[in-house]
Design a protein around this motif. Sequence first.
Motif, PDB file in Angstrom:
ATOM      1  N   LYS A   1      -7.413   4.839  46.550  1.00 16.52           N
ATOM      2  CA  LYS A   1      -7.052   4.136  47.779  1.00 16.52           C
ATOM      3  C   LYS A   1      -5.678   4.589  48.282  1.00 16.52           C
ATOM      4  O   LYS A   1      -5.564   5.269  49.281  1.00 16.52           O
ATOM      5  CB  LYS A   1      -7.068   2.623  47.560  1.00 16.52           C
ATOM      6  CG  LYS A   1      -6.776   1.814  48.822  1.00 16.52           C
ATOM      7  CD  LYS A   1      -6.977   0.334  48.585  1.00 16.52           C
ATOM      8  CE  LYS A   1      -6.734  -0.440  49.865  1.00 16.52           C
ATOM      9  NZ  LYS A   1      -5.364  -0.931  49.970  1.00 16.52           N
ATOM     10  N   ASP A   2      -4.626   4.214  47.581  1.00 14.43           N
ATOM     11  CA  ASP A   2      -3.261   4.548  48.004  1.00 14.43           C
ATOM     12  C   ASP A   2      -2.648   5.566  47.052  1.00 14.43           C
ATOM     13  O   ASP A   2      -2.800   5.466  45.831  1.00 14.43           O
ATOM     14  CB  ASP A   2      -2.384   3.295  48.031  1.00 14.43           C
ATOM     15  CG  ASP A   2      -2.843   2.299  49.091  1.00 14.43           C
ATOM     16  OD1 ASP A   2      -3.351   2.747  50.139  1.00 14.43           O
ATOM     17  OD2 ASP A   2      -2.699   1.090  48.869  1.00 14.43           O
ATOM     18  N   VAL A   3      -1.933   6.541  47.627  1.00 11.82           N
ATOM     19  CA  VAL A   3      -1.298   7.600  46.838  1.00 11.82           C
ATOM     20  C   VAL A   3       0.162   7.741  47.259  1.00 11.82           C
ATOM     21  O   VAL A   3       0.467   7.832  48.452  1.00 11.82           O
ATOM     22  CB  VAL A   3      -2.008   8.959  47.046  1.00 11.82           C
ATOM     23  CG1 VAL A   3      -1.283  10.060  46.266  1.00 11.82           C
ATOM     24  CG2 VAL A   3      -3.466   8.882  46.646  1.00 11.82           C
ATOM     25  N   GLN A   4       1.037   7.742  46.264  1.00  8.03           N
ATOM     26  CA  GLN A   4       2.426   8.129  46.490  1.00  8.03           C
ATOM     27  C   GLN A   4       2.717   9.331  45.599  1.00  8.03           C
ATOM     28  O   GLN A   4       2.168   9.444  44.504  1.00  8.03           O
ATOM     29  CB  GLN A   4       3.393   6.987  46.165  1.00  8.03           C
ATOM     30  CG  GLN A   4       3.254   5.793  47.096  1.00  8.03           C
ATOM     31  CD  GLN A   4       4.450   4.864  47.022  1.00  8.03           C
ATOM     32  OE1 GLN A   4       5.585   5.268  47.285  1.00  8.03           O
ATOM     33  NE2 GLN A   4       4.194   3.609  46.657  1.00  8.03           N
TER      34      GLN A   4
ATOM     35  N   ASP B   1     -13.696  -0.604  39.516  1.00 10.94           N
ATOM     36  CA  ASP B   1     -14.980   0.006  39.206  1.00 10.94           C
ATOM     37  C   ASP B   1     -15.153   1.279  40.036  1.00 10.94           C
ATOM     38  O   ASP B   1     -15.619   1.243  41.163  1.00 10.94           O
ATOM     39  CB  ASP B   1     -16.107  -0.983  39.488  1.00 10.94           C
ATOM     40  CG  ASP B   1     -17.449  -0.448  39.016  1.00 10.94           C
ATOM     41  OD1 ASP B   1     -17.444   0.460  38.178  1.00 10.94           O
ATOM     42  OD2 ASP B   1     -18.469  -0.949  39.502  1.00 10.94           O
ATOM     43  N   GLY B   2     -14.728   2.417  39.456  1.00 14.56           N
ATOM     44  CA  GLY B   2     -14.889   3.689  40.147  1.00 14.56           C
ATOM     45  C   GLY B   2     -13.827   4.014  41.150  1.00 14.56           C
ATOM     46  O   GLY B   2     -13.990   4.950  41.933  1.00 14.56           O
ATOM     47  N   ARG B   3     -12.706   3.275  41.157  1.00 15.50           N
ATOM     48  CA  ARG B   3     -11.646   3.593  42.112  1.00 15.50           C
ATOM     49  C   ARG B   3     -10.283   3.243  41.544  1.00 15.50           C
ATOM     50  O   ARG B   3     -10.112   2.256  40.847  1.00 15.50           O
ATOM     51  CB  ARG B   3     -11.856   2.846  43.429  1.00 15.50           C
ATOM     52  CG  ARG B   3     -10.825   3.248  44.484  1.00 15.50           C
ATOM     53  CD  ARG B   3     -11.214   2.820  45.861  1.00 15.50           C
ATOM     54  NE  ARG B   3     -10.854   1.439  46.134  1.00 15.50           N
ATOM     55  CZ  ARG B   3     -10.688   0.951  47.358  1.00 15.50           C
ATOM     56  NH1 ARG B   3     -10.867   1.723  48.420  1.00 15.50           N
ATOM     57  NH2 ARG B   3     -10.379  -0.300  47.540  1.00 15.50           N
TER      58      ARG B   3
ATOM     59  N   PHE C   1      -0.868  13.466  53.903  1.00 10.32           N
ATOM     60  CA  PHE C   1      -2.023  13.133  53.066  1.00 10.32           C
ATOM     61  C   PHE C   1      -1.772  11.974  52.104  1.00 10.32           C
ATOM     62  O   PHE C   1      -2.678  11.580  51.378  1.00 10.32           O
ATOM     63  CB  PHE C   1      -2.446  14.372  52.265  1.00 10.32           C
ATOM     64  CG  PHE C   1      -2.735  15.561  53.134  1.00 10.32           C
ATOM     65  CD1 PHE C   1      -3.972  15.706  53.745  1.00 10.32           C
ATOM     66  CD2 PHE C   1      -1.756  16.517  53.373  1.00 10.32           C
ATOM     67  CE1 PHE C   1      -4.236  16.787  54.566  1.00 10.32           C
ATOM     68  CE2 PHE C   1      -2.015  17.608  54.198  1.00 10.32           C
ATOM     69  CZ  PHE C   1      -3.253  17.744  54.795  1.00 10.32           C
ATOM     70  N   CYS C   2      -0.561  11.434  52.092  1.00 14.64           N
ATOM     71  CA  CYS C   2      -0.188  10.388  51.142  1.00 14.64           C
ATOM     72  C   CYS C   2       0.448   9.208  51.866  1.00 14.64           C
ATOM     73  O   CYS C   2       0.852   9.327  53.021  1.00 14.64           O
ATOM     74  CB  CYS C   2       0.822  10.932  50.128  1.00 14.64           C
ATOM     75  SG  CYS C   2       0.268  12.416  49.304  1.00 14.64           S
TER      76      CYS C   2
END
Length: 197
Positions: free
Chosen positions: A38-41, A5-7, A60-61
């Motif tokens: 939340k998490d970024v690759q 929900d929104g993420r 940043f990741c």
Amino acid sequence: MENNDGRIERLLIGATGSIGIVNLIPYIVEWKMNNWVKDVQVILTEMATSFIPPSTFAYFCNDVHVEMRDFSGGRIKHIELASWAQLFLIMPASVNIIGKAACGVADDLLSTSLVASSCPTVFVPNMNPIMYAKPTVQRNLHQLVKDGYYVIKPTRQKGFQASIGEVVDTLGIPQPHIIMQELLKILQLSQKVSEMK
């Protein structure tokens, strides 16, 4: 089922060698600051690394990937990344990656991960307006949509055109909040379709 929900819990970004990559880190920062991701690759093509080095993205990741080869623990990197992703964002998407994806070419980490992925995948084209208008590019974009991918179109805006070294009225990547609104809509739609199966 995950709470989306929104993420976006796990965003995999494929970045190519387009000048728009210089804006990608500020986009990631804004999305994280607003708790939209939340998490970024990030997967960088070889050409993308000529604009911004992987070491800069690493601040940043959660992780940054360039090479196909990873022999630690028998890992198959493109399968691992494709399985990890909740949503796959190709931004900026160059003419090259759009053409590869439309034709099913898998010859590097990004294009191979695309073929291996089953999550919602979104392309954000970024190129010179003349290139964007080419029939071959438009045909490939139509093929991507036909194949089940999503495309967020560029918007008219003032921007620096590297080819002439001037600020002009051109096509550019939509603002971070607009991209995120579209991504969340696509993710929610995908989840509703999955629930109906």
